[in-house]
Write a protein that holds these residues in place. Structure first.
Motif, PDB file in Angstrom:
ATOM      1  N   ALA A 181       0.859  -1.407   0.254  1.00 29.69           N
ATOM      2  CA  ALA A 181      -0.161   0.037  -0.020  1.00 29.69           C
ATOM      3  C   ALA A 181       0.984   1.227  -0.042  1.00 29.69           C
ATOM      4  O   ALA A 181       0.866   1.941   1.070  1.00 29.69           O
ATOM      5  CB  ALA A 181      -1.009  -0.033   1.395  1.00 29.69           C
ATOM      6  N   GLU A 182       1.397   1.322  -1.243  1.00 30.61           N
ATOM      7  CA  GLU A 182       2.109   2.760  -1.288  1.00 30.61           C
ATOM      8  C   GLU A 182       1.737   3.924  -0.850  1.00 30.61           C
ATOM      9  O   GLU A 182       2.322   4.948  -0.473  1.00 30.61           O
ATOM     10  CB  GLU A 182       3.278   2.521  -2.533  1.00 30.61           C
ATOM     11  N   ASP A 183       0.520   3.935  -1.316  1.00 28.18           N
ATOM     12  CA  ASP A 183      -0.474   5.127  -1.188  1.00 28.18           C
ATOM     13  C   ASP A 183      -0.379   5.443   0.312  1.00 28.18           C
ATOM     14  O   ASP A 183      -0.361   6.769   0.766  1.00 28.18           O
ATOM     15  CB  ASP A 183      -1.682   5.152  -1.867  1.00 28.18           C
ATOM     16  N   THR A 184      -1.127   4.403   1.088  1.00 34.22           N
ATOM     17  CA  THR A 184      -1.023   4.604   2.475  1.00 34.22           C
ATOM     18  C   THR A 184       0.241   4.889   3.067  1.00 34.22           C
ATOM     19  O   THR A 184       0.307   5.830   4.151  1.00 34.22           O
ATOM     20  CB  THR A 184      -1.491   3.321   3.226  1.00 34.22           C
ATOM     21  N   ASP A 185       1.411   4.308   2.619  1.00 34.53           N
ATOM     22  CA  ASP A 185       2.609   4.533   3.367  1.00 34.53           C
ATOM     23  C   ASP A 185       3.114   5.938   3.082  1.00 34.53           C
ATOM     24  O   ASP A 185       3.391   6.617   3.984  1.00 34.53           O
ATOM     25  CB  ASP A 185       3.690   3.519   2.510  1.00 34.53           C
ATOM     26  N   ILE A 186       2.840   6.427   1.914  1.00 40.99           N
ATOM     27  CA  ILE A 186       3.462   7.990   1.688  1.00 40.99           C
ATOM     28  C   ILE A 186       2.636   8.717   2.447  1.00 40.99           C
ATOM     29  O   ILE A 186       3.040   9.760   2.961  1.00 40.99           O
ATOM     30  CB  ILE A 186       3.625   8.181   0.205  1.00 40.99           C
ATOM     31  N   THR A 187       1.400   8.655   2.458  1.00 40.15           N
ATOM     32  CA  THR A 187       0.378   9.564   3.303  1.00 40.15           C
ATOM     33  C   THR A 187       0.849   9.573   4.715  1.00 40.15           C
ATOM     34  O   THR A 187       0.979  10.782   5.109  1.00 40.15           O
ATOM     35  CB  THR A 187      -1.117   9.106   3.167  1.00 40.15           C
ATOM     36  N   ILE A 188       0.976   8.416   5.253  1.00 35.53           N
ATOM     37  CA  ILE A 188       1.345   8.404   6.725  1.00 35.53           C
ATOM     38  C   ILE A 188       2.597   9.175   6.765  1.00 35.53           C
ATOM     39  O   ILE A 188       3.144  10.223   7.746  1.00 35.53           O
ATOM     40  CB  ILE A 188       1.672   7.051   7.397  1.00 35.53           C
ATOM     41  N   ALA A 189       3.725   8.802   5.880  1.00 33.60           N
ATOM     42  CA  ALA A 189       5.004   9.634   5.951  1.00 33.60           C
ATOM     43  C   ALA A 189       5.025  10.880   5.748  1.00 33.60           C
ATOM     44  O   ALA A 189       5.599  11.779   6.629  1.00 33.60           O
ATOM     45  CB  ALA A 189       6.076   9.116   4.855  1.00 33.60           C
ATOM     46  N   LEU A 190       3.931  11.507   5.166  1.00 32.11           N
ATOM     47  CA  LEU A 190       3.886  13.076   4.836  1.00 32.11           C
ATOM     48  C   LEU A 190       3.461  13.668   6.244  1.00 32.11           C
ATOM     49  O   LEU A 190       3.806  14.540   6.541  1.00 32.11           O
ATOM     50  CB  LEU A 190       2.946  13.329   3.698  1.00 32.11           C
ATOM     51  N   HIS A 191       2.317  12.917   6.904  1.00 34.38           N
ATOM     52  CA  HIS A 191       1.940  13.293   8.182  1.00 34.38           C
ATOM     53  C   HIS A 191       2.953  13.628   9.221  1.00 34.38           C
ATOM     54  O   HIS A 191       3.306  14.535   9.974  1.00 34.38           O
ATOM     55  CB  HIS A 191       0.791  12.479   8.660  1.00 34.38           C
ATOM     56  N   ARG A 192       3.912  12.623   9.005  1.00 29.37           N
ATOM     57  CA  ARG A 192       4.731  12.498  10.065  1.00 29.37           C
ATOM     58  C   ARG A 192       5.922  13.488   9.852  1.00 29.37           C
ATOM     59  O   ARG A 192       6.816  14.133  10.763  1.00 29.37           O
ATOM     60  CB  ARG A 192       5.664  11.012  10.157  1.00 29.37           C
ATOM     61  N   ALA A 193       6.051  14.077   8.757  1.00 22.58           N
ATOM     62  CA  ALA A 193       7.049  14.958   8.247  1.00 22.58           C
ATOM     63  C   ALA A 193       6.408  16.391   8.464  1.00 22.58           C
ATOM     64  O   ALA A 193       7.105  17.424   8.282  1.00 22.58           O
ATOM     65  CB  ALA A 193       7.447  14.862   6.694  1.00 22.58           C
ATOM     66  N   GLY A 194       5.060  16.649   8.759  1.00 18.37           N
ATOM     67  CA  GLY A 194       4.518  17.901   8.987  1.00 18.37           C
ATOM     68  C   GLY A 194       3.810  18.249   8.162  1.00 18.37           C
ATOM     69  O   GLY A 194       3.421  19.692   8.541  1.00 18.37           O
ATOM     70  N   TRP A 195       3.358  17.760   7.226  1.00 20.39           N
ATOM     71  CA  TRP A 195       2.669  18.040   6.251  1.00 20.39           C
ATOM     72  C   TRP A 195       1.382  17.800   6.271  1.00 20.39           C
ATOM     73  O   TRP A 195       0.836  16.844   6.975  1.00 20.39           O
ATOM     74  CB  TRP A 195       3.141  17.520   4.784  1.00 20.39           C
ATOM     75  N   ARG A 196       0.299  18.673   5.845  1.00 17.53           N
ATOM     76  CA  ARG A 196      -1.278  18.578   6.003  1.00 17.53           C
ATOM     77  C   ARG A 196      -1.637  17.813   4.811  1.00 17.53           C
ATOM     78  O   ARG A 196      -1.155  18.055   3.531  1.00 17.53           O
ATOM     79  CB  ARG A 196      -1.717  19.722   6.125  1.00 17.53           C
ATOM     80  N   VAL A 197      -2.525  17.057   4.903  1.00 14.54           N
ATOM     81  CA  VAL A 197      -3.139  16.178   3.696  1.00 14.54           C
ATOM     82  C   VAL A 197      -4.548  16.330   3.738  1.00 14.54           C
ATOM     83  O   VAL A 197      -5.063  16.231   4.929  1.00 14.54           O
ATOM     84  CB  VAL A 197      -2.940  14.584   3.898  1.00 14.54           C
TER      85      VAL A 197
END
Length: 746
Positions: free
Chosen positions: A561-577
């Protein structure tokens, strides 16, 4: 020589490879076997628990008006102990000034222990007629009862009136109780008391054959002389009065140690014992009374020859050995499993039910707020975004769909470049794309390495700061890209999830997925958007800041689930989704159960991998830890735990409909379905979809839950065994064409 002609049927020979293929198809897959075993285990536990509680196979009928013309007068007027020697009935009485204390309906974990203590304190034995289901549930009480020198007898397994039952049911009731005794205390017994029986003169024509059969099997049927009627709760004084024999006669006296409130019995019993001892009475068991009667008659048949009191007290008991002992222990173990698991499952289902209802309520409230907020006339993310963007299309053998996908992008109202990354296709996908002659299209070929690698390659070669990612079987509306990238007017936003729609929704599976996409995905995304913990940007339609993707290491190949993986990674990097509901993409749902299985399996297993990979997000602090604090628990509860419990709800519902209360259970199920229907209808309203597809919702709730259960089992087994999968290609038909501008619902 064989000649093949047009339209002729080619014969397939039984080659070794063909034989092996057929053999593999005939063997059930491990996931099916595991799921079936779990289902069979659950149903077995439920049925066993229901049988113990008389929900399954229970019979509340009690006979009260039958004739007794066929009962021998010697039996009706005889003593309370009935045996059959050489086929002839024989009764025995209790000697004068002798009391046989008998207790029915136990064991009970609260009252029986207190009765045993009273008997021990007063140094008198008791004879307990036990219900097999209660023995199975409280074996420790029975073990102590026998160890203390008390005698036990059979009171059937489910406390049914045996006069209504078949010969096979009677035999089963007795045998199961004996097994329970063997498992609990290592003994069997020859004593029996029928439920709802009383004095000898109450034997009727319907129950008399039962006693005859039991007598032929070697059982002593025990009746009473005096009834305390403590079950009526008449008061302590009346219990003592009614239990007292008249004129110094001996008596088999009935008390109860279970079956309701026994506080009056506990108060009356020690007073009764002391009063009877003061009158010169002695106390014994049924076996002891039988032996005394034989000795008085000069007959020692069937009793101990040495006359030792210890032998007299337990003469009816026999040591359980061999198969009986082990089957009894197995029964006790199975009941213990049922006693722990069924209440545990019930509590779990209650918790899940409350959580699901709470989630529905939260979704409705937040979805409404999201809709009002994002559809205000003056709402804006920030300055309009006019800059060109790069649209990355990873493709592997997409010849059926790729032309429609690329032509839909060519009609975009927003300036774009199209980057088609062909991941080693063997069906001419790249050639079809190049033949379209689109001026803003670049085709990049690479060796087959998987979807994540294809997307990363596209991100590296993209010319613009914003990249849009989509699947090779998806088509965009002309305004999709423009609407999708507008949130990037807010510099704090790192990614945007679009609104994926099912294009081939006129099939059963397509209709199911259409409901799921509108309700299960897009309604969810509205909620997650406002909670600022969006778990997944769909692979069919998502936009990213290129710098943000590169900063977190791109699309990871660690999970499916590369889409879920990248989404969580962006959250943890401080970005808003965030979620852009008006940016629509049309995708093709799987056309068969097998294809749907593969898709959901990939999603389910990939989600588990992504959650495990980012498990430490729950420890993150500050704004970047919001997903770990809020999103992670929600996803685990509603995408992993809830699907496991969903089929259990159906099993419990069916069980309750059959064995408990059909009307109440059906109404409860319909109430839950109504709540789901209302939520789905509201989701359809927000997305401006046609309500007619909701006619499929009841069938979806019945069939789809079971499919998701199997998928989750498959995913869990794969996760536990450490299995890995490559990018799985689903079969496409290309039936989702290029939409019109503002096409809306199909």
């Amino acid at each position: 020589m064989t000649e093949n002609t047009t339209g002729s049927r080619k014969r397939r020979h039984a080659t070794p490879s063909r034989i092996e293929q057929v053999r593999r198809q005939a063997i059930p897959k491990p996931r099916v076997i595991v799921a079936l075993l779990l289902l069979v285990g659950l149903v077995s536990v439920l049925l066993l628990d229901g049988y113990l509680r008389s929900e399954v196979g229970g019979d509340q009928r009690v006979r009260s008006d039958a004739s007794s013309s066929e009962v021998p007068e010697s039996v009706a007027d005889g003593g309370p102990f009935l045996t059959f020697e050489n086929g002839r009935p024989r009764t025995q009485s209790v000697a004068d000034r002798t009391i046989v204390l008998t207790f029915d309906d136990g064991p009970d974990p609260e009252y029986t222990d207190q009765v045993l203590k009273i008997l021990d304190d007063n140094d008198v034995p008791g004879t307990f007629f036990l219900i097999g289901s209660m023995i199975s549930r409280y074996p420790g009480v029975v073990k102590k009862m026998v160890a203390d020198g008390n005698e036990v007898g059979v009171h059937t397994f489910t406390h049914v009136d045996l006069s209504y039952q078949s010969a096979a049911r009677v035999k089963r009731e007795i045998a199961q109780t004996q097994l329970a005794l063997a498992g609990a205390a290592g003994i069997t017994t020859t004593l029996f008391r029928a439920p709802y029986s009383s004095t000898n003169d109450a034997i009727d024509n319907e129950s008399w054959p039962v006693y005859q059969r039991l007598g032929a099997m070697g059982y002593t049927s025990v009746f009473i002389d005096t009834d305390s009627e403590d079950w009526q709760l008449p008061g302590v004084d009346k219990i003592i009065k009614w239990a007292t024999p008249k004129s110094g006669k001996g008596a088999a006296v009935l008390f109860h140690d279970a079956g309701g409130d026994r506080e009056e019995t506990l108060t009356a019993l020690p007073k009764y014992i002391k009063r009877m001892k003061a009158k010169g009475y002695t106390f014994t068991t049924v076996s002891g009374a039988q032996q005394q009667d034989r000795q008085q008659a000069g007959d020692t048949f069937g009793g101990p020859q040495d006359g030792a009191q210890g032998n007299l007290l337990q003469a009816a008991h026999h040591k359980a050995t061999g198969t009986t002992l082990w089957e009894g222990r197995a029964l006790i173990a199975a009941v213990a499993v049922a006693e722990w698991s069924v209440p545990g499952l019930a509590v779990g289902l209650a918790v899940v039910g409350v959580a699901v209802m709470g989630r529905f309520g939260l979704m409705l409230v937040l979805a409404r707020r999201h809709y009002r907020q994002r559809n205000r006339r003056r709402f804006a993310w920030g300055p309009p975004v006019y800059e060109p963007v790069s649209v990355i299309v990873p493709a592997y053998n997409e010849k059926e769909c790729i032309a429609n996908t690329l032509n839909s992008l060519a009609a975009s109202t927003h300036p774009i470049e199209i980057v088609l990354v062909d991941d080693g296709s063997t069906d001419g996908t790249a050639e079809i794309a190049e033949a379209l002659g689109l001026p803003n299209l670049r085709v990049i070929r690479q060796e087959n390495a998987g979807k994540s690698a294809a997307l990363n390659n596209g991100v590296r070669q993209a010319r613009y700061d914003i990249v849009v990612m989509m699947d090779g079987d998806t088509v965009f509306e002309p305004d999709t890209v423009r609407l999708l990238v507008q949130p990037f007017g807010d510099p704090g936003i790192g990614a945007v999830a679009g609104n994926a729609k099912v294009g081939n929704r006129d099939t059963l599976i397509g209709a199911w997925q259409h409901i799921e996409y509108v309700m299960g995905f897009n309604l969810d995304r509205r909620m997650y958007d406002l909670l600022r913990c969006m778990p997944t940007i769909p692979g069919a339609i998502g936009a990213f800041r290129r710098e943000a993707v590169l900063a977190v290491g791109g699309m990871s190949e660690d999970t499916l689930a590369e889409d879920t993986d990248i989404t969580i990674a962006l959250h943890r990097a401080g970005w808003r989704v965030v979620y852009a509901e008006h940016a629509r993409a049309w995708t093709e749902a799987p056309a068969s159960i097998g294809q749907l299985w593969r898709q959901r399996y990939r999603w389910s297993y990939g989600t588990m991998q992504a959650l495990w990979k980012h498990r430490r997000s729950v420890l993150d602090r500050g704004p970047s830890g919001r997903f770990g604090r809020v999103g992670m628990p929600l996803v685990v509860l509603f995408q992993v735990v809830t699907p496991v419990f969903a089929p259990l709800i159906d099993v419990f519902t069916v069980y309750a409909m059959i064995f408990v209360d059909f009307k109440a259970s059906l109404l409860a199920w319909l109430a839950v379905l109504l709540v789901q229907l209302l939520c789905a209808a509201y989701a359809f309203r927000l997305d401006r979809e046609k309500y007619r597809y909701l006619l499929m919702l009841p069938l979806q709730q019945i069939a789809y839950r079971q499919l998701m259960y199997l998928v989750l089992i498959h995913s869990s087994v794969t996760a536990l065994t450490g299995g890995r999968l490559r990018w799985q290609k689903l079969k496409r038909t290309g039936e989702v064409g290029t939409p019109r501008a503002g096409a809306g619902a199909l």
